[in-house]
Design a protein around this motif. Sequence first.
Motif: not given
Length: 495
Positions: A138-144, A149-152, A156-158, A164-168
């Motif tokens: 995952c870290s290798l895909l630095k700009g991904c 962006d898919s999460c409505p 997700l962050e980082g 974030d379990p309060y949003k997921c």
Amino acid sequence: MARLVALPGASVEGAVEADGLENAAEKAAELAGEGERVLIVGDGAWRAAELAWERLEKTGGNPLLVWGLDPVEARAAGVPLEAAAAARRSLLEWLQPEEAGLRTAPGKKLGRRDLLRSGPAAVFEAVDTPVVVDPQACSLLKGCRACIDSCPYGALEGKPPRADPYKCTGCGLCLSACPAGVLEAAGAGEDPAWRYLRLLGARGPGYLLILCRRDAAWAVEALRGAEPAARAYILTLTCPGQAGLRLLLAAWGAGLAPVYVCSSGSVKACGVEAFQRYLETVAADYTALTGLKPVFAAERGELGEVLQREPGLKPAAQGAEKAWRSAVEAVKARPPGSRVETAAPLLGVVEVDPSRCTLCSACSRACPTGALEMVEGGEGARLLFHPDRCPACSLCVDTCPEDAIRLTRAVDPGLLSGGTRLLHSDETAHCIVCGRPIGPLSILRKVEARLRASGLPEETIMKIYLCSECKQKAALGLIDLSKYLGEQRKRGQAL
């Protein structure tokens, strides 16, 4: 090893025996409270699992640790109960329910007994958040930012992402969006689910029933009196949206037609917005690639009607262990009629700008699947593309220092049938002293142009046309470079 709890009438080796649903739920909840993974087996297993979930939710335990297996599921799949139990037990071993997110539940009603038994943990509840199974990839895909962006819900962050379990909501959209395939839900995942189906020997023509865990007892009861026209394999997830494009196509290649079994209440619980986006991306991609529309059954009678029809889908490809690889093999065996660009990552089409590419091999070294291959030898270097190996991860795009690569998420029948494709080639430069090959000529020409622009002396510039051994000799004064200048000019290896 997952623990087994057997209901009356279920004979499963190594299981703890229970005398009824309540007793099975109590034993399962107790084991899960100690961190054990538990499979309840027997008639009404999913109802017992629901009772265990209720107990665990009251005490802050993790319901994802408890699963069920009803004999109806084994009969529908055409396998003995022992074989079905062994397969689902293996599935539990592959999952990571202990990685589920935790959040406080302010509306939870707790009794004094629950608080005394569990303490502060009783106010928490588990959420089936995504887990990064390969942080390095995952870290290798630095700009991904595909999953983010898919999460409505902005959950997700980082990098690697954390939920974030309060949003997921556990909807699974981010799993489908991940081009590297390194995201899995804590309670389910494409590769574990596919391996489970393979252990069952799932082959068509047949059905893949994709269920919400909360609907499992409901669906099993709908199956109990039904006589399916073909074998049916039940796959329970936290949300049907966790069944990504790779898993759907892998099942399609095995001859299994997907049927989403999801009551309206469950869809509302998971999030209508997320499931609508799933239909617009993953489900739409599946239809574009296969020409088939997934079937939805929201009522018991509707499910029974669906299973009375012939699925009409024969196996096309032998399934590999990885869902992605199996999906690719299925598409190769039955490619779409024309090029299909997909919203969810499956395969990528790589194109190279020859005016920019220097054949430095940075892209081929970075490629995790060998889709890009640098071949050097003879009088030149060649960059090859294997279209059936590209997972559309875009790591090559991020790695290329010359910005020479373009990637499109697409399944192109012409490329798949044509095999390996030449993207770019170049003449090999040779050492001006000994004649050994030293690399692609275009790279050396670009370096020479930059050195000349910097105003460096001619002899310094000429050293780029030396092999490592001759460079050492030149540094020691053992080679007079000036006498090779004319020959270098004549060969046209310098600008």
